[in-house]
Design a protein around this motif. Structure first.
Motif, PDB file in Angstrom:
ATOM      1  N   VAL A 244       0.818  -1.208  -0.053  1.00 46.17           N
ATOM      2  CA  VAL A 244       0.022   0.029  -0.126  1.00 46.17           C
ATOM      3  C   VAL A 244       0.748   1.449  -0.103  1.00 46.17           C
ATOM      4  CG1 VAL A 244      -1.792   1.246   1.196  1.00 46.17           C
ATOM      5  CG2 VAL A 244      -1.652  -1.344   1.182  1.00 46.17           C
TER       6      VAL A 244
ATOM      7  N   GLN B 292       0.217   4.415   0.037  1.00 48.33           N
ATOM      8  CA  GLN B 292       0.090   5.477   1.127  1.00 48.33           C
ATOM      9  C   GLN B 292       0.345   5.250   2.563  1.00 48.33           C
ATOM     10  OE1 GLN B 292      -1.887   3.687  -1.082  1.00 48.33           O
ATOM     11  NE2 GLN B 292      -3.264   4.914  -2.361  1.00 48.33           N
TER      12      GLN B 292
ATOM     13  N   ASP C 277      -5.911  12.310   6.985  1.00 46.14           N
ATOM     14  CA  ASP C 277      -7.080  11.351   6.464  1.00 46.14           C
ATOM     15  C   ASP C 277      -7.475  10.783   8.213  1.00 46.14           C
ATOM     16  OD1 ASP C 277      -9.138   9.643   5.636  1.00 46.14           O
ATOM     17  OD2 ASP C 277      -7.611   9.055   4.164  1.00 46.14           O
TER      18      ASP C 277
ATOM     19  N   TRP D 107      -7.671   5.247   1.405  1.00 45.03           N
ATOM     20  CA  TRP D 107      -6.936   4.443   0.560  1.00 45.03           C
ATOM     21  C   TRP D 107      -6.974   2.967   0.996  1.00 45.03           C
ATOM     22  CZ3 TRP D 107      -3.487   3.097   4.290  1.00 45.03           C
ATOM     23  CH2 TRP D 107      -3.185   3.765   5.325  1.00 45.03           C
TER      24      TRP D 107
ATOM     25  N   ASN E 298      -9.559  -0.270   1.430  1.00 49.98           N
ATOM     26  CA  ASN E 298     -10.654  -0.854   0.807  1.00 49.98           C
ATOM     27  C   ASN E 298     -11.123  -1.439   2.016  1.00 49.98           C
ATOM     28  OD1 ASN E 298     -12.500  -2.755  -0.198  1.00 49.98           O
ATOM     29  ND2 ASN E 298     -11.030  -2.916  -1.865  1.00 49.98           N
TER      30      ASN E 298
ATOM     31  N   GLN F 257      -7.898  -5.968   0.348  1.00 49.74           N
ATOM     32  CA  GLN F 257      -7.066  -4.691  -0.123  1.00 49.74           C
ATOM     33  C   GLN F 257      -6.709  -4.837  -1.534  1.00 49.74           C
ATOM     34  OE1 GLN F 257      -7.142  -2.016   1.373  1.00 49.74           O
ATOM     35  NE2 GLN F 257      -5.363  -0.742   0.208  1.00 49.74           N
TER      36      GLN F 257
END
Length: 331
Positions: free
Chosen positions: A38, A40, A230, A237, A239, A293
């Motif tokens: 990931v 992010q 966030d 970002w 899921n 994800q």
């Protein structure tokens, strides 16, 4: 490898309890694989620059080192009591010496510290603090059920931060913290361990779990807003299936527990099975998180570890049975 050689290795394998250790490795691997999959997710320099195989090897050494450190302490401290309650254990039975336990303890801690160097100085400090927590747990806190259960669960969760202390998506940590607390609590009740868990202790455990959970949520909400602009609850970002899939597995675990209790009753055998398969569940949580994800290759890597761990548990249990009671003498 001859049977005589296996007999010599058996006490060390018993002390290290390698049949349960793979879940600790799987938890650390999840953090490494998630962070690499990931973009992010904030990460340390080491996680971004080192080859994946180096990171996985280091996190495995870290996890196995801490796990074996804890189990070696447990066997050394309990040697006298085990002569009455668990005479089959290596040190209590005389098949292993306290010196062997001390050697495993020292070597395990050394492996954990050296492995944590790969992830940076802060990870080394955290590893040392976890080792101190493991020592405190084995010497005192495990004899106080309400504190012991929470401490054990917290050790499992915090250990997952060693590979990436900048981790923002900490739902897997919360899930592992909750799962370990629940499994340890269920094992204590099913095996009728002493001291028994009173209603006050149960209430304290729930209160402690709530406080720790709120603390983790608060800390990482602040971190998520600061680093990723966030929210912790569900970063944009992530899921949603990365949370849904593990939660479905968590909901299935009580069904498994009920079946085992119905099959074996409130016995040590039932408690052992619940603990053993409870460790498998933690590995499955990681696989489900990665699948949710859409990180299929990392999920395959972690799934392969889970399968290898399950097969290794089966092989070693049969090996122990052969060593302790050869086929020709079984009834």
């Amino acid at each position: 490898m001859t049977r005589r050689t296996l007999l010599r290795l058996s006490p060390a394998l018993h002390i290290a309890r390698v049949t349960w250790a793979f879940s600790a490795v799987a938890n650390a691997w999840l953090v490494v694989l998630w962070t690499r999959a990931v973009p992010q997710e904030p990460a340390s320099t080491a996680l971004g620059e080192q080859h994946l195989s180096v990171l996985l090897l280091a996190s495995a050494g870290l996890s196995l080192g801490l796990f074996c450190f804890g189990t070696a302490i447990n066997d050394i401290v309990d040697a006298r009591r085990d002569r009455f309650l668990h005479p089959q254990r290596p040190i209590a039975s005389g098949s292993a010496t306290s010196n062997l336990g001390l050697a495993i303890l020292t070597l395990s801690l050394l492996v954990a510290i050296l492995s944590s160097l790969v992830f940076g100085p802060a990870s080394v400090v955290l590893t040392a603090l976890i080792a101190a927590g493991i020592l405190l747990f084995n010497l005192t806190l495990r004899f106080i059920p309400a504190l012991g259960l929470l401490t054990l669960a917290l050790i499992h969760a915090v250990h997952m931060l060693v590979p990436n202390m900048k981790l923002v998506f900490v739902w897997p940590l919360l899930l592992v913290f909750t799962h370990v607390t629940a499994v340890a609590w269920i094992q204590h009740l099913v095996a009728n361990k002493l001291p028994s868990i009173s209603k006050r202790a149960m209430a304290f455990t729930v209160l402690g779990w709530t406080i720790v959970g709120i603390g983790i949520v608060g800390l990482f909400t602040y971190r998520a807003e600061e680093l990723a602009n966030d929210t912790f609850f569900l970063p944009a970002w992530v899921n949603p299936l990365a949370i849904v899939f593990p939660m479905l597995l968590a909901a299935a675990f009580p069904i498994f527990v009920i079946r085992k209790i119905k099959q074996h009753g409130y016995t040590k055998r039932a408690a052992e099975k619940i603990g053993r398969y409870g460790s498998i569940w933690m590995s499955l949580y990681g696989c489900a998180c990665l699948l949710g994800q859409g990180a299929y290759k990392p999920a395959l890597i972690l799934g392969s570890l889970t399968l290898a761990g399950l097969m290794g548990m089966t092989v070693l249990r049969e090996l122990y049975g052969f060593l302790e009671q050869p086929v020709g003498f079984r009834r």
